[in-house]
Design a protein around this motif. Structure first.
Motif, mmCIF file in Angstrom:
data_model
loop_
_atom_site.group_PDB
_atom_site.id
_atom_site.type_symbol
_atom_site.label_atom_id
_atom_site.label_comp_id
_atom_site.label_asym_id
_atom_site.label_seq_id
_atom_site.Cartn_x
_atom_site.Cartn_y
_atom_site.Cartn_z
ATOM 1 N N LEU A 101 3.561 3.313 -6.218
ATOM 2 C CA LEU A 101 3.493 4.772 -6.269
ATOM 3 C C LEU A 101 2.414 5.251 -7.238
ATOM 4 O O LEU A 101 1.811 6.296 -7.035
ATOM 5 N N SER A 109 -1.269 1.822 -6.307
ATOM 6 C CA SER A 109 -1.836 1.233 -5.092
ATOM 7 C C SER A 109 -3.094 2.028 -4.725
ATOM 8 O O SER A 109 -3.355 3.097 -5.307
ATOM 9 N N ALA A 118 -3.372 3.707 -2.318
ATOM 10 C CA ALA A 118 -2.877 4.952 -1.720
ATOM 11 C C ALA A 118 -1.887 5.638 -2.660
ATOM 12 O O ALA A 118 -1.008 6.373 -2.224
ATOM 13 N N SER A 119 -2.031 5.382 -3.962
ATOM 14 C CA SER A 119 -1.027 5.863 -4.917
ATOM 15 C C SER A 119 -1.254 7.315 -5.296
ATOM 16 O O SER A 119 -2.241 7.936 -4.915
ATOM 17 N N LEU A 120 -0.339 7.823 -6.106
ATOM 18 C CA LEU A 120 -0.392 9.229 -6.499
ATOM 19 C C LEU A 120 -1.217 9.457 -7.765
ATOM 20 O O LEU A 120 -1.623 10.573 -8.041
ATOM 21 N N ILE A 121 -1.408 8.416 -8.554
ATOM 22 C CA ILE A 121 -2.117 8.605 -9.820
ATOM 23 C C ILE A 121 -3.528 8.034 -9.750
ATOM 24 O O ILE A 121 -4.515 8.720 -9.955
ATOM 25 N N LEU A 146 -10.135 4.652 -1.983
ATOM 26 C CA LEU A 146 -8.892 5.419 -2.100
ATOM 27 C C LEU A 146 -8.415 5.978 -0.761
ATOM 28 O O LEU A 146 -9.195 6.316 0.119
ATOM 29 N N MET A 147 -7.107 6.018 -0.658
ATOM 30 C CA MET A 147 -6.448 6.647 0.490
ATOM 31 C C MET A 147 -5.463 7.658 -0.080
ATOM 32 O O MET A 147 -5.056 7.542 -1.223
ATOM 33 N N HIS A 152 -0.627 20.095 -3.313
ATOM 34 C CA HIS A 152 -1.070 20.707 -4.571
ATOM 35 C C HIS A 152 -2.524 21.163 -4.442
ATOM 36 O O HIS A 152 -3.356 20.442 -3.899
ATOM 37 N N HIS A 155 -4.879 14.489 -13.375
ATOM 38 C CA HIS A 155 -3.593 14.220 -12.717
ATOM 39 C C HIS A 155 -2.732 15.465 -12.576
ATOM 40 O O HIS A 155 -1.515 15.381 -12.482
ATOM 41 N N LEU A 171 0.849 -1.191 0.000
ATOM 42 C CA LEU A 171 0.000 0.000 0.000
ATOM 43 C C LEU A 171 0.889 1.247 0.000
ATOM 44 O O LEU A 171 0.683 2.179 -0.774
ATOM 45 N N THR A 197 -5.532 7.249 -7.499
ATOM 46 C CA THR A 197 -6.501 7.782 -6.537
ATOM 47 C C THR A 197 -7.313 8.934 -7.134
ATOM 48 O O THR A 197 -8.496 9.081 -6.831
ATOM 49 N N ASP A 198 -6.674 9.746 -7.973
ATOM 50 C CA ASP A 198 -7.438 10.842 -8.585
ATOM 51 C C ASP A 198 -8.416 10.313 -9.628
ATOM 52 O O ASP A 198 -9.498 10.874 -9.807
ATOM 53 N N SER A 240 -8.406 13.851 -5.125
ATOM 54 C CA SER A 240 -8.740 12.810 -4.159
ATOM 55 C C SER A 240 -8.703 13.334 -2.722
ATOM 56 O O SER A 240 -9.133 12.653 -1.804
ATOM 57 N N SER A 247 -2.192 17.265 -10.153
ATOM 58 C CA SER A 247 -1.403 17.309 -8.915
ATOM 59 C C SER A 247 -0.147 16.448 -8.978
ATOM 60 O O SER A 247 0.667 16.473 -8.060
ATOM 61 N N ARG A 273 2.624 16.418 -3.715
ATOM 62 C CA ARG A 273 1.303 16.265 -4.322
ATOM 63 C C ARG A 273 0.198 16.591 -3.309
ATOM 64 O O ARG A 273 -0.803 17.219 -3.654
ATOM 65 N N ARG A 324 -4.810 21.262 -6.606
ATOM 66 C CA ARG A 324 -5.784 20.471 -7.376
ATOM 67 C C ARG A 324 -5.542 18.978 -7.210
ATOM 68 O O ARG A 324 -5.399 18.246 -8.194
#
Lengths: 170, 433
Positions: free
Chosen positions: B360, B363, B365-368, A165-166, A82, B217, A65, B370-371, A87, B219, A79, A84
């Motif tokens: 990254l 997951s 809890a990922s950065l991409i 989502l987290m 940010h 994306h 995770l 999740t949005d 999530s 952010s 991020r 925008r």
């Protein structure tokens, strides 16, 4: 094993107080979303790991995770800051409780100790409240400026669940 | 379901738009499960997840629980996960290894190929009860075929072959698997599982949506207009923007969608042309060259496709290489499973890097991802707002061309892949029963 009162020294109490205080401070930073300060608690070689399977042993050998070193944390936190980040618009509100704090192992040569605790965290966002619970392992290194986290591992009891989502660290 | 006759269903899908009820009507969802997921080829799993005899995994075809197992003879079966006696789910673990499957309720046992092995206390059954009746087993998917380890199944007895179903989309499997020096990929490096409160098609559309990137994306785009590094050893990646040279380069990418099959792909990201330059990657190239020769290795490493959607439930992505499986749960609820892809024969450090970087980007809890999940949630929450009938896929509709197969071809950030998905949707949903 529970300690017997005759064996408890002032040094032990001081160590326990410091560690408990450190862990309380850590989750306070998370609940306050002061993520940059949270990242500063980690040693240069520190790692934050939340496995997706019980009994995982090698963080890079299987999906996780979170499996963040300080560089990845930096990207994650940029991020989170940010304007925008959809999530987190609105952001999760979180509330951590930690307990059952036990110092499990000491490595005086490295100035490190391993601390195990239990975490309950609730988060809330757009009409959904969730509860996460898990066993937390901290490997802490003593430095001139206090403790630094070498490893924080969170073993969620539902680690192999299907998650919504987290965004923020647990 | 009288109101959902072929004429009605056809009226819900136009070339450039689809009716909003496709995302909200539970009756349409039920029909989709029957006509799209249970009559068509769907992706079930990869053979590296069941490497040894006795290995099995549980998943779903549409909303039907199934088991994918490897029998003693090495053959892979897909079985409905249901006891032939009272119907209980037989396998409850995500995966495991078994000599026999045993139902918890009355102890009936089944072979790995689904056949009834034994009934407990059999003397209690009368002479008319036929223990050899195949209907007492765990029902088998009548058709199971694999292509380079990717296992597909169909719950229908008849239909086109897997090769015909996949068509040119199959080349995306080759592009990925060819990059493994040993010619095989391994999906056993764990799985990311997440859920969103939205219709399954939202994820399918998104896997080949090149229009959303600078907005959904935003952010992830740092200073200098570049996204964070998405490959092992890379600090900065794609230039992303909605104007200027970055946007212009994205418009050069191929966009393809199969009207018949519903599959689609987007050409490679510009960043993929720049191969990593580090000792690990050079070792990898050397092992590819040793196996295939320098010329073929160069061709293998030439990027062609970024994302491919295999209608209705799977996608491959090249940059953060993974297999994504879409599992519809209800009209407004979907599960997604994301598997990192390791290249057999590549340096260990490289495969570990793939796994780590996928955390990254994909997951829960990922950065991409999740949005994207947040966008799906908002689509579902808003699509039923009323006052509007349609969801639009009109971008580039005037510039679509057709190739020799009659599939759609275009370039850049068009919505041609989604147009192809709904052409296939209309065909499958309206076919005579």
């Amino acid at each position: 094993m529970a300690a017997r009162s005759a064996d408890i020294s002032a040094a032990m109490l001081a160590e326990r107080f410091e560690i408990e205080d450190f862990l309380r401070h850590e989750v306070q930073l998370l609940d306050d979303r002061r993520f940059e300060e949270w990242r500063e608690l980690f040693a240069e070689d520190g790692r934050y790991w939340v496995p997706l399977r019980p009994d995982a042993t090698d963080p890079d050998a299987e999906s996780a995770l979170f499996n963040d070193d300080r560089a990845i944390m930096q990207t994650r936190l940029e991020r989170l800051g940010h304007p925008r980040i959809h999530s987190q618009t609105p952001p999760h509100r979180t509330c951590h409780v930690i307990g059952n704090i036990a110092i499990q192992e000491r490595n005086p040569e490295r100035g490190e100790c391993t601390v195990r605790s239990t975490m309950i965290m609730a988060d809330y966002r757009v009409r959904v409240q969730r509860v996460f619970a898990g066993h937390v392992t901290h490997r802490l290194r003593r430095s001139d400026s206090g403790y630094k986290i070498v490893l924080k591992r969170v073993d969620l009891i539902n680690c192999d669940d299907v998650f919504e989502l987290m965004a923020a660290p647990l | 379901m009288k109101h959902l006759d072929a004429k009605t269903l056809r009226s819900l899908v136009h070339r450039d738009r689809v009716h909003r009820s496709l995302y909200t009507d539970p009756d349409i969802f039920d029909l989709e499960m029957e006509r799209i997921f249970e009559r068509n080829w769907v992706y079930v799993g990869h053979d590296s997840l069941v490497p040894r005899p006795g290995d099995f995994l549980t998943t779903r075809i549409g909303s039907r629980p199934v088991v994918m197992s490897r029998d003693a003879d090495g053959k892979i079966y897909v079985l409905r996960n249901s006891c032939g006696h009272r119907g209980a789910v037989v396998c409850v673990e995500d995966k495991g290894n078994a000599e026999l499957f045993r139902c918890c309720y009355h102890g009936w046992t089944f072979k790995l190929n689904g056949a009834l092995d034994a009934v407990s206390m059999p003397r209690g059954y009368g002479k008319d009860f036929d223990l050899a009746d195949p209907a007492l087993g765990m029902p088998r998917a009548p058709r199971v075929e694999a292509y380079r380890g990717f296992v597909f199944a169909s719950l229908a007895e008849d239909g086109v072959s897997l090769a015909e179903h996949l068509g040119p989309a199959r080349d995306s499997i080759d592009e990925l698997v060819d990059r493994a020096p040993d010619g095989q990929v391994d999906l056993s490096g764990g799985v990311h599982k997440y859920m969103f409160r939205g219709n399954w098609k939202l994820q399918l559309e998104n896997t080949v949506d090149m229009y959303h990137v600078p907005f959904s994306h935003e952010s992830t785009v740092g200073r200098g207009g570049r996204q964070f590094g998405r490959r092992p050893g890379e600090s900065a990646a794609s230039e992303i923007g909605d104007s200027g040279t970055a946007a212009a380069r994205w418009e050069q990418r191929t966009a393809w969608g199969s009207r018949q099959g519903g599959h689609g792909f987007a050409g490679h990201q510009p960043i993929a042309e720049k191969l990593p330059d580090n000792p690990m990657f050079r070792d990898y190239v050397a092992s590819l060259e040793a196996r295939y020769g320098a010329e073929r290795a160069k061709e293998i490493l030439r990027p062609k496709r970024h994302n491919t959607a295999f209608y209705p439930n799977m996608s491959l992505q090249a940059l953060n290489q993974h297999v994504r499986v879409i599992i519809p749960v209800a009209v407004d609820r979907t599960e997604i499973h994301v598997y990192p892809v390791q290249l057999k024969g590549a340096p260990d450090a490289m495969n570990r890097g793939f796994i780590r970087h996928l955390n990254l980007t994909h997951s829960a809890a990922s950065l991409i991802q999740t949005d994207d999940l947040e966008c799906f949630r908002r689509c579902q929450a808003g699509v039923g707002a009323g006052g509007a009938e349609w969801v639009w896929f009109a971008r580039g509709v005037d510039t679509d061309t057709e190739d020799a197969r009659g599939d759609y071809v275009n370039r850049g950030t068009v919505e041609v892949q989604q147009r192809a998905q709904y052409a296939a949707w209309a065909r499958l949903m309206c076919e005579a029963t």
